[in-house]
Design a protein around this motif. Structure first.
Motif, mmCIF file in Angstrom:
data_model
loop_
_atom_site.group_PDB
_atom_site.id
_atom_site.type_symbol
_atom_site.label_atom_id
_atom_site.label_comp_id
_atom_site.label_asym_id
_atom_site.label_seq_id
_atom_site.Cartn_x
_atom_site.Cartn_y
_atom_site.Cartn_z
ATOM 1 N N ASP A 211 -6.233 8.019 -2.448
ATOM 2 C CA ASP A 211 -5.058 7.147 -2.510
ATOM 3 C C ASP A 211 -3.887 7.841 -3.220
ATOM 4 O O ASP A 211 -3.216 7.268 -4.070
ATOM 5 N N PRO A 238 3.355 1.860 9.231
ATOM 6 C CA PRO A 238 2.488 1.445 8.121
ATOM 7 C C PRO A 238 1.070 1.044 8.530
ATOM 8 O O PRO A 238 0.166 1.078 7.707
ATOM 9 N N PHE A 254 -2.174 4.466 5.054
ATOM 10 C CA PHE A 254 -0.740 4.250 5.234
ATOM 11 C C PHE A 254 -0.291 3.026 4.432
ATOM 12 O O PHE A 254 -0.464 3.002 3.222
ATOM 13 N N GLY A 255 0.239 2.005 5.081
ATOM 14 C CA GLY A 255 0.766 0.838 4.370
ATOM 15 C C GLY A 255 2.276 0.958 4.200
ATOM 16 O O GLY A 255 2.854 2.041 4.376
ATOM 17 N N ILE A 256 2.919 -0.146 3.875
ATOM 18 C CA ILE A 256 4.376 -0.130 3.697
ATOM 19 C C ILE A 256 4.730 0.594 2.391
ATOM 20 O O ILE A 256 5.634 1.412 2.340
ATOM 21 N N ASP A 258 6.241 -0.315 -0.443
ATOM 22 C CA ASP A 258 7.665 -0.383 -0.790
ATOM 23 C C ASP A 258 7.933 -0.028 -2.252
ATOM 24 O O ASP A 258 9.017 0.445 -2.591
ATOM 25 N N GLU A 259 6.918 -0.230 -3.115
ATOM 26 C CA GLU A 259 7.119 0.166 -4.515
ATOM 27 C C GLU A 259 7.213 1.686 -4.645
ATOM 28 O O GLU A 259 8.021 2.215 -5.410
ATOM 29 N N TYR A 476 6.272 -8.420 6.829
ATOM 30 C CA TYR A 476 5.350 -7.442 6.253
ATOM 31 C C TYR A 476 3.929 -7.609 6.806
ATOM 32 O O TYR A 476 3.101 -6.720 6.667
ATOM 33 N N GLU B 54 -0.595 -5.165 2.300
ATOM 34 C CA GLU B 54 -0.297 -6.419 2.995
ATOM 35 C C GLU B 54 -1.363 -6.695 4.049
ATOM 36 O O GLU B 54 -1.816 -7.823 4.214
ATOM 37 N N GLU B 57 -6.511 -1.913 5.724
ATOM 38 C CA GLU B 57 -6.857 -0.927 6.747
ATOM 39 C C GLU B 57 -8.339 -1.019 7.079
ATOM 40 O O GLU B 57 -8.759 -0.728 8.183
ATOM 41 N N ARG B 103 -11.885 -1.001 -5.573
ATOM 42 C CA ARG B 103 -11.905 -1.265 -4.120
ATOM 43 C C ARG B 103 -12.853 -2.415 -3.883
ATOM 44 O O ARG B 103 -13.982 -2.394 -4.371
#
Lengths: 565, 139
Positions: A211, A238, A254-256, A258-259, A476, B54, B57, B103
């Motif tokens: 991560d 994302p 991946f993922g957004i 935004d922070e 989102y 959000e 995965e 996790r």
């Protein structure tokens, strides 16, 4: 059967409009004769920085037809907001005359007639001419590619993206971000990315195990142009391992994030960035929300959702640019950056009318070189079409109906499912359907057509799940695809209901009987994200079906009832 | 053991599925777990950060980070799991920061909640919605 009352007739646009005009004035157009390359390129160079944006080319090296959607529903705060405005409403919003070049390029309606008048769009050799013209006015303009470049055609699939890399390299981009590229598999992605003479960016591409930001994809790159220190931050798609097969690129998350995007913006500002540009593959609504959450981004070059907007959208101090797809548009954004601040901008979405813009000879030759080894396979005529074939829209387009028909008939299934992707050019009535055309709407590295049994209840789970990926009121939680295309079954979708309650009235079309939750149905589909999917390749299924038909006529299926209130 | 939604979805479009069980909400279990941690005290909103994707995965291993400046301990709850209580991080006086990462497995789309116990005996909380989805149609 499904009633037509109180809902959008999704299938309506499917009917061919050959020879019939809704407006009555298109035939009087002098069409192409009134359009010139100079007009399309006309631009008063402004400020001290120019950005050139291309995105979602989907490996379309040659000119194509591309019909924009007639159904593109916005939900929550985006209801009725661009890009969720289509057809005549879109033209009214932007003051575009019916039958005009902008009508044809930017909106749906009267497509087949206008396509005959204005001809094909795109072609990377035409795009090259536009880029060269902008560079003639501003030699140090930045060329930025929003991704979905190495996917979407026969030659791209066969060369594992090499044809696109060769052609794009010749255009000399400065940076790129990614989505479908990853479906080439992480090993091939690494190989290609390491070969690129430009930056491969993605602040949200992480190492899945630790991560941590992935080494291969830096978050940003600095450029000094026109005396301005510019930071370009990449934002890859994302939801890659969810929307596409994660097993093909297990090393990445991946993922957004935004922070983390805010941290990157703060970091580049601290290093003296006077202009912060985000090269994004988030999708328009996600970018809009990200612009409201992250401060300090001047320009977001949006991608993924294939929207083409003739004006930037402003969110706070951030401008959002939407540059379409399939090589149909190039955006030019000129900026005046002084004292570390963006003081003003001038923007033009340049439509690439293939018969108006002269192809760049060098790039034409390079494209033909990529295609030469495959020319006989590409050009083989499989059938003809009497119907406008297109895909783009929230629900089934005619291409999808044809693909679903092929699955139902070739795979002897009750119900067919086809993915709600946004790529795939159009064909107009009277066109030949070549093998290249079939690959343009089906090619992918996981194209096997499965055949399996599913209960009525599980089919509903799938529809509900995909519907929430489009109609969740919070962008989102959306993935930027369209609704899964269904053949052999009708249903009603209430887009404003909560997840799990949107789908109702599921009906098996061949009997007219309601779908029984506990009964098993034979379902044929393709593009499963599961490893080990078995079956023939979808393009072979579609080719076999079209060969049997000879001439394709896609009837108005009208099997989805959409409730928007 | 019941077939979870995530497992069902992982079987995916290529497989036959016998049944999808209706999912109850685990409100009682959540209330019990909260009460056990707080002893029934009021829990204020805010003062806790929950960092979660959000959309997961992989619902079987969802990275979650929580933090709350100055907290004595932070409890993490997966409010839609059959057993909501996931973990409680306890911080000593010399802890440089009051944060933890873990996790967790999420059975379905749900809120992940973090409740922090402060040195003065008060409690504060925050939550984040994590969607667990079948996906497969991103265009």
């Amino acid at each position: 059967m499904i009633s037509r009352r109180d809902f959008l007739q999704v299938g309506m646009a499917a009917s061919a409009v050959l020879g019939a005009s809704g407006f009555g004035n298109w035939a009087r157009l002098s069409a192409q004769q009134s359009l010139t390359q100079d007009q399309l390129l006309e631009f008063d160079t402004f400020g001290n920085v120019s950005l050139i944006h291309v995105t979602d080319i989907h490996a379309q090296l040659k000119p194509i037809y591309f019909r924009e959607p007639s159904v593109n529903l916005g939900v929550g705060p985006n209801k009725g907001e661009v890009p969720h405005v289509t057809g005549a409403d879109f033209r009214k919003l932007y003051g575009i005359a019916d039958g005009s070049p902008s009508h044809y390029a930017l909106s749906s309606g009267d497509f087949s007639s206008l396509a005959q008048a204005y001809g094909k769009v795109g072609g990377m050799d035409r795009v090259a001419t536009v880029i060269n013209a902008i560079r003639a006015a501003r030699p140090d303009a930045l060329l930025l590619d929003g991704g979905d470049t190495w996917h979407g055609s026969y030659t791209c699939l066969k060369t594992e993206g090499q044809d696109m890399v060769n052609v794009m390299n010749a255009l000399k981009p400065d940076a790129m971000t990614f989505h479908w590229e990853f479906t080439l598999g992480s090993e091939r992605v690494s190989e290609l990315v390491e070969s690129l003479p430009f930056a491969a960016l993605g602040q949200n591409i992480f190492d899945a195990e630790w991560d941590e930001p992935a080494e291969l994809f830096p978050p940003y790159k600095f450029f000094e142009r026109g005396g301005v220190k510019i930071a370009v931050i990449g934002q890859a798609f994302p939801y890659m391992p969810i929307a596409n097969p994660g097993w093909m690129f297990p090393e990445y998350a991946f993922g957004i994030r935004d922070e983390h995007m805010q941290e990157m913006v703060d970091e580049v500002r601290a290093q003296g960035a006077e202009l912060v540009v985000c090269l994004s593959h988030n999708g328009f609504d996600v970018d809009k929300r990200m612009a409201s959450v992250v401060s300090g981004i001047d320009v977001i070059l949006t991608g993924h959702t294939h929207d083409a907007l003739p004006e930037p959208v402003l969110v706070g101090d951030t401008i959002l640019i939407a540059s379409g797809s399939n090589g149909k548009f190039v955006s030019r954004v000129d900026l005046d950056v002084r004292d570390g601040k963006m003081m003003g901008f001038r923007h033009k979405l340049i439509p690439i009318f293939a018969d108006v813009i002269e192809p760049d000879a060098e790039i034409s030759a390079l494209i033909d070189e990529q295609r030469a080894p495959f020319q006989s396979e590409l050009s083989e005529v499989i059938g003809q079409t009497d119907t406008l074939l297109y895909r783009r829209g929230n629900f089934n387009g005619t291409w999808d109906d044809l693909i679903c028909d092929a699955l139902l008939s070739e795979r002897e299934a009750d119900i067919a499912m086809s993915p709600g992707v946004r790529w795939g050019p159009s064909l107009i009535p009277g066109d030949d359907i070549t093998r290249e055309d079939i690959f343009n709407v089906t090619s992918m590295t996981y194209g096997k057509a499965y055949r399996s049994e599913m209960t009525g209840e599980f089919i509903k789970v799938i529809l509900e799940d995909v519907a929430d990926n489009i109609f969740n009121p919070d962008p989102y939680y959306q993935q930027g695809g369209d609704m899964v295309r269904i053949g052999g079954m009708g249903y009603q979708v209430d887009v404003n209901k909560p997840a799990g309650d949107r789908i109702s009235n599921m009906t098996l079309l061949k009997t007219g009987a309601p779908i029984d939750a506990s009964k098993s149905y034979v379902v044929a589909g393709w593009a499963s994200v599961n490893e080990g999917t078995e079956g023939p390749q979808i393009w072979d299924v579609v080719e076999s079906h079209i060969k049997k038909l000879g001439t394709v006529t896609v009837a108005d299926h009208d099997n989805v009832k959409v409730v928007v209130e | 053991m019941k077939l979870s939604r995530r497992e069902t979805l992982l079987l995916g479009a290529g497989a036959a599925v016998a049944a999808v069980l209706p999912l109850p909400t685990y409100a009682d279990a959540v209330a019990d777990a909260v009460a056990a941690f707080t002893g029934g005290a009021d829990v204020a909103d805010g003062g806790v950060t929950v960092d979660a994707p959000e959309i997961a995965e992989n619902g079987n291993t969802v990275p979650i980070s929580v933090s709350s400046d100055g907290a004595e301990s932070i409890m993490v709850l997966a409010t839609g799991n059959p057993t909501p209580a996931v973990a409680t991080f306890t911080f000593g006086e010399l802890a440089a920061s009051q944060s933890g990462s873990i996790r967790i497995r999420l059975a379905q789309t749900q809120d992940v909640m973090a409740i922090a116990k402060m040195p003065d005996g008060t409690f504060q909380k925050a939550s984040a919605t994590v969607k667990v989805t079948i996906g497969g149609c991103g265009g």
